[in-house]
Design an enzyme around this catalytic site. Structure first.
Site, PDB file in Angstrom:
ATOM      1  N   GLY A   8      33.505  46.970  35.477  1.00  0.00           N
ATOM      2  CA  GLY A   8      33.761  45.551  35.257  1.00  0.00           C
ATOM      3  C   GLY A   8      33.017  45.035  34.046  1.00  0.00           C
ATOM      4  CB  ALA A   9      31.276  46.769  31.466  1.00  0.00           C
ATOM      5  N   GLY A  12      32.349  38.953  31.033  1.00  0.00           N
ATOM      6  CA  GLY A  12      31.437  38.357  31.993  1.00  0.00           C
ATOM      7  C   GLY A  12      30.091  39.044  32.102  1.00  0.00           C
ATOM      8  CB  ILE A  13      27.965  39.655  35.108  1.00  0.00           C
ATOM      9  CG1 ILE A  13      27.781  38.222  35.585  1.00  0.00           C
ATOM     10  CG2 ILE A  13      26.702  40.458  35.430  1.00  0.00           C
ATOM     11  CD1 ILE A  13      27.654  38.116  37.092  1.00  0.00           C
ATOM     12  N   GLY A  14      29.273  41.900  33.373  1.00  0.00           N
ATOM     13  CA  GLY A  14      29.275  43.315  32.988  1.00  0.00           C
ATOM     14  C   GLY A  14      29.132  43.513  31.496  1.00  0.00           C
ATOM     15  CB  SER A 127      29.389  37.021  46.380  1.00  0.00           C
ATOM     16  OG  SER A 127      29.575  35.630  46.537  1.00  0.00           O
ATOM     17  CE1 TYR A 153      34.670  37.973  44.798  1.00  0.00           C
ATOM     18  CE2 TYR A 153      33.372  36.277  45.910  1.00  0.00           C
ATOM     19  CZ  TYR A 153      33.520  37.200  44.882  1.00  0.00           C
ATOM     20  OH  TYR A 153      32.520  37.347  43.959  1.00  0.00           O
TER      21      TYR A 153
END
Length: 265
Positions: A8-9, A12-14, A127, A153
């Protein structure tokens, strides 16, 4: 030089974490769904791009083969890929999309990389939404339940946390999970809960930037003396709702069965 794999890079965060890890001198593998975005992040970080769509488990298996050959020893695996989807969808593998992308795929990748992970740190993005999640071992794909995108989710994030706790028991790794806080990201790109809010001007004022959201990830990747299987939120260890060793073992074994894996590590 540590070897770090981040899923997931591509945004965003990744993506923020990939840049930060690379700046610290790590050899970084940037994993994302979009070839163009993944390549751009990797190029900017001086890292290597790898493309995989977690909605296709064959992509995950191919990714594991490629990463295992490229990196015989992985120091940090960051299971960060995920999404929240507005409507129920079924993948080509026959699983509900949210649980596959957010939980089945990282479980499979981690298990298939076992040969490269001895002594590694495994950090999973979870989360606080896990609090509304519900694990039904007989119906992980929610075929019987009325679809609620936010609950699905939350369920997938609860599964991430329970998997992390069991991983810490079974494998020769240090496994932890964390809540990054509210972050401006494309997590809700497919619609669903908070999709419009995340894109709004207000979101930019009250939510964290991707760099801020990546900060706890960087800390957990290298911090010493972390409690095995711990869940972190706000920089502190919290007991997650739904934590239960018996359920964690059962979820691990049921997931292995669904994915055609042996139950052990």
């Amino acid at each position: 030089m540590p070897t770090v794999v981040i899923t997931g890079a591509s945004a965003g965060i990744g993506a923020a974490a990939a840049r930060r890890f690379a700046a610290l001198g790590a050899e970084v593998a940037v994993v994302g769904r979009s070839p163009e975005k993944t390549a751009a992040v990797a190029r900017a970080a001086g890292a290597e791009p790898f493309t995989a769509d977690f909605a296709k488990l064959d992509d995950v298996r191919a990714l594991a083969d490629t990463l295992g050959e490229r990196y015989p020893a992985i120091d940090v695996l960051v299971n960060n890929a995920g999404g929240q989807f507005g409507e129920r969808a079924v993948t080509v593998d026959g699983h509900e999309l949210t649980i596959q992308v957010n939980y089945f795929a990282p479980y499979l990748l981690t298990r298939l990389l076992a040969g490269s992970l001895t002594g590694a740190r495994v950090v999973s993005t979870a989360s606080n939404a896990h609090g509304i999640g519900r694990i039904d071992l007989d119906d992980l794909d929610a075929t019987e339940a009325r679809y609620n995108s936010f609950r699905r989710y939350g369920t997938s994030k609860l599964a991430n946390i329970l998997f992390t706790r069991e991983l810490a028991r079974r494998a020769p790794v240090t496994a932890v999970s964390f809540h990054p806080g509210g972050v401006v990201t494309d997590l809700f790109r497919e619609g669903g809960f908070l999709a419009s809010a995340v894109r709004s001007r207000l979101a930019g004022r009250v939510l964290k930037t991707p760099d801020q959201g990546a900060e706890p990830l960087l800390h957990l990747a290298f911090a010493s003396d972390l409690p095995a299987g711990a869940y972190f939120t706000g920089g502190r260890v919290r007991v997650p709702g739904g934590a239960d060793p018996e359920l964690e073992r059962a979820l691990w074994d049921r997931t292995a069965e669904l994915l055609g894996l042996a139950p052990g590590w």
